[in-house]
Structures are given as C-alpha cells and as structure tokens.
Design an enzyme around this catalytic site. Structure first.
Site, PDB file in Angstrom:
ATOM      1  N   ASP A  14      -5.505   3.615   3.617  1.00 62.74           N
ATOM      2  CA  ASP A  14      -5.519   2.676   4.728  1.00 62.74           C
ATOM      3  C   ASP A  14      -5.445   1.251   4.173  1.00 62.74           C
ATOM      4  O   ASP A  14      -4.596   0.967   3.333  1.00 62.74           O
ATOM      5  CB  ASP A  14      -6.745   2.914   5.615  1.00 62.74           C
ATOM      6  N   TYR A  56      -5.807  -7.383  10.571  1.00 65.30           N
ATOM      7  CA  TYR A  56      -4.446  -7.066  10.989  1.00 65.30           C
ATOM      8  C   TYR A  56      -3.690  -8.347  11.339  1.00 65.30           C
ATOM      9  O   TYR A  56      -2.534  -8.518  10.952  1.00 65.30           O
ATOM     10  CB  TYR A  56      -4.464  -6.142  12.212  1.00 65.30           C
ATOM     11  N   HIS A  72      -6.215  11.614   7.247  1.00 61.94           N
ATOM     12  CA  HIS A  72      -6.337  10.204   6.887  1.00 61.94           C
ATOM     13  C   HIS A  72      -7.675   9.868   6.235  1.00 61.94           C
ATOM     14  O   HIS A  72      -7.748   9.001   5.382  1.00 61.94           O
ATOM     15  CB  HIS A  72      -6.157   9.375   8.158  1.00 61.94           C
TER      16      HIS A  72
END
Length: 382
Positions: free
Chosen positions: A177, A303, A356
């Site tokens: 990630d 982000y 994930h």
C-alpha cells in the site's frame, strides 16, 4: 533526535464518549437485497457495532500493543510513533516496515515476533531482524499532521532520518500500500543505504501503466481498468476533497468503521465473508487506532498531497534488489514482465492465498518470504 519511551494510554473519557456515540447511532436505510453491492452491508455493520458495544475490550488490546517496545520522537518537525524491537540472533538485520491506508502499525502484530525472534517460532536465529514499524506521519499515534506537503517523498526522508538516528547505516525495507511507495522512494533516493526492498504489492502508475506487449499484460490492464471503475471512488475523494469527508468520519465511529471495513472486505482473500480473514477484534482494533487518535483526516490527506506533487519513486527504474510476494487476491498488480521494467527482481513468489493485508491474512507466508529474500543480502548490511 532523542526517542522517548511510549505507551498507549487512551483516557476513559474517550472510551465513554465512544460508547455514547455508538448507542446514539442514527442508522440509514438499505435495500433488502443490497448485500455489499452498494457499500458496507447494514446487517453486518449492526452486528459488528453490537459486538463493539458489548464484547470488544480495548484495554485488552491496548495491553497487547504495549508489550511491543514503542517510542516517539520529533524528526524534522514531525511527530513520529514507532515500534523498535531488537532481534535475537547473532547479527539481526534492521528491517523498516511501512504500512498503508486503511491499515496501521497494528497490521504487523503477528509478524513482529517471528521476524525478531525466529528461533522461538521454529525458525533459524540467523534470520533475525531488528524490526522497526512506524506509524506513518498523520496516522495513529504519530498524531495528525498540521501542514501541507506531507507526501510520500517527505515521509521517506523522515524514515531515513529515523533509521540513521537509530544507528542503522544500511537497512532492509518492506511495504505494501503506501508502504510500497515509501519503500520505493527510499530505494530511489538513498540506494546506498537500502540493501533490499521486499514488497507485497506493486504500483500500477507511471512506467507500469504503459502499452501492453503481450496477452498477460493486456489482461492486467483490463483488470486494472475494472478496479478503477468499481473500487477507486474512495481514493478520488481522498485525493480531491478529504476535508469534506472528515467531518462525518471524525464525528461518527460507525461511519468511520463503515468506511474502513468495506476495504478490508473488498481487498482481502475472504470470499465475501470478512471474518474468514479477520476477527471482529482485529477489525475494531484497527478502527480504534484511527478513532482514538483522530487521524482519519490527516491519513487521507496523504492522498491529496501525493496526488498533487507526484509519485516520485516510480518515474525511473530502481536498481536496489527487489523481492515481490504476489498474494492471490491483492488489488490487481502488474505481471512480472511489466514489473521487471521497474525493479531489479531477485525473488518473485506467487502466493496461493491472501490479499492486500498480507501481514494479518497470511503472516507465516509473508514472514517466510521476507526471510528467504533477505538471507543472501545480509552481508551487505555490515
């Protein structure tokens, strides 16, 4: 930098406030046949919240987390919380592990012992690591960030400084990630210090998002396009208007849980049944770390900052040795033929299970792959 010992101590007032908010939840409606198609399933979330109110014991998990040596420090004006577990073996290799969103340092709780004390878990003491697991700036007990420009590149610089201050001239890295991008940036900007990078995810931007030259690459591009259509709304919101989202998520624990847990279900190898991959306690402990620290806003800002300043690490080939563990149900990742355009791959493992959140889902497989990849590289850390 002088690290200060740190222990998690959430006030009883915060926990009482949480219970009150949970009890006053104003639940939305849902279509009777919605399942998870429209987002987090109402029936499941009601069940989870009932468990949160009646059975979940934060204090027990707080005690467990406090069994790991923790520290806090100011680095370049940024507060950083981190775990630092010394390995037990002849020559432990320093290993920096970076997490991502919507995870936390808690993701690593199952792999810390086997990595730092392999003999106690049936392994070879020659495979021991000094394990360093930071809470990323803006996440968890590192606390909220308060300025612009906290990007992947800046975080990588902070972590490189942390490793220097801890006395590690050279070190190993691991990540998925956001940890993938941080690990890549460390390898790009400080290749003389990083002896190797182990990844349980790959980037799908920049040099990897180019024209396909074979059928396997074409299939991946199609899978990636489908993922963007079906699964990337959260990312676009984080990268464009995170502040708007924060008002609801910082105020409502149920809203926060719904936002986070939907990703744990979608991105894991759980075949649609989230508790095949995680226990209720694991899901809630991760949510609690965001809740008690009020870091959902600053975590999503990463982000925005990175989208506006770019993914520096993946504009060019990285020469540091790379090991890649491909877990079966990970977010669609490029095939090896594309990955080799970017990485100097020395180990590539196709995992038969997992998704994930590899450290939580398949801790033994991840540990074994990390050990195997770094085994021939250990002499480089001298």
């Amino acid at each position: 930098m002088i690290p200060a010992p740190f222990q998690i101590r959430v006030s009883e007032e915060v926990l009482l406030d949480l219970r009150e908010r949970l009890s006053r939840t104003r639940w939305p409606d849902a279509l009777s046949d919605a399942g998870w198609n429209y987002g987090t399933n109402l029936a499941y979330l009601r069940q989870l919240v009932a468990y949160w109110q009646e059975n979940y014991d934060w204090r027990a998990w707080e005690r467990l987390l406090n069994t790991f040596p923790q520290f806090s420090a100011q680095i370049a004006g940024t507060h950083l919380h981190f775990l630092h577990i010394k390995g037990k073996g002849k020559r432990p290799l320093p290993l920096l592990i970076s997490h991502g969103w919507p995870g936390s340092f808690f993701e690593m709780y199952k792999i810390i012992g086997p990595l730092s004390e392999p003999e106690r878990f049936g392994g070879d003491p020659a495979d021991a690591f000094d394990v360093i697991v930071p809470s990323l700036p803006g996440y968890g007990f590192s606390g909220p960030t308060h300025e612009r420009g906290v990007t992947v590149a800046r975080i990588a610089k902070i972590l490189a400084t942390l490793m220097q201050e801890l006395g590690y001239r050279r070190f190993a890295t691991q990540g998925g990630d956001w940890g993938l991008y941080i690990t890549g940036e460390l390898a790009r900007s400080a290749p003389a210090r990083v002896i190797g990078m182990h990844l349980n995810m790959q980037p799908s931007r920049s040099v990897l998002s180019q024209q396909a030259i074979n059928e396997t690459e074409s299939q991946w591009l199609e899978q990636r396009a489908q993922f963007i259509q079906d699964e990337s709304g959260y990312s676009h919101q984080h990268a464009t208007r995170p502040q708007t989202l924060a008002y609801g998520l910082n105020d409502s624990p149920v809203g926060l849980a719904a936002w986070i847990i939907e990703k744990f279900r979608s991105w894991s190898d759980c075949h649609g049944e989230i508790e095949r991959a995680f226990t209720k306690d694991e899901l809630l402990t991760n949510v609690m770390i965001y809740w008690v620290t009020q870091t959902i806003n600053s975590s999503t800002r990463l982000y925005y900052e990175t989208a506006h300043q770019g993914y520096e690490a993946y504009r060019e080939r990285i020469e540091v040795p790379a090991g890649i563990a491909m877990f079966r149900d990970e977010i669609p990742s490029p095939p090896r033929s594309l990955a080799e355009r970017l990485y100097t791959i020395q180990r590539w493992t196709e995992m038969p299970a997992g998704g994930h959140f590899a450290a939580l889902e398949q801790p033994q497989a991840l540990v074994e792959d990390i050990r195997a990849f770094f085994r021939p590289l250990r002499d480089a850390a001298k």
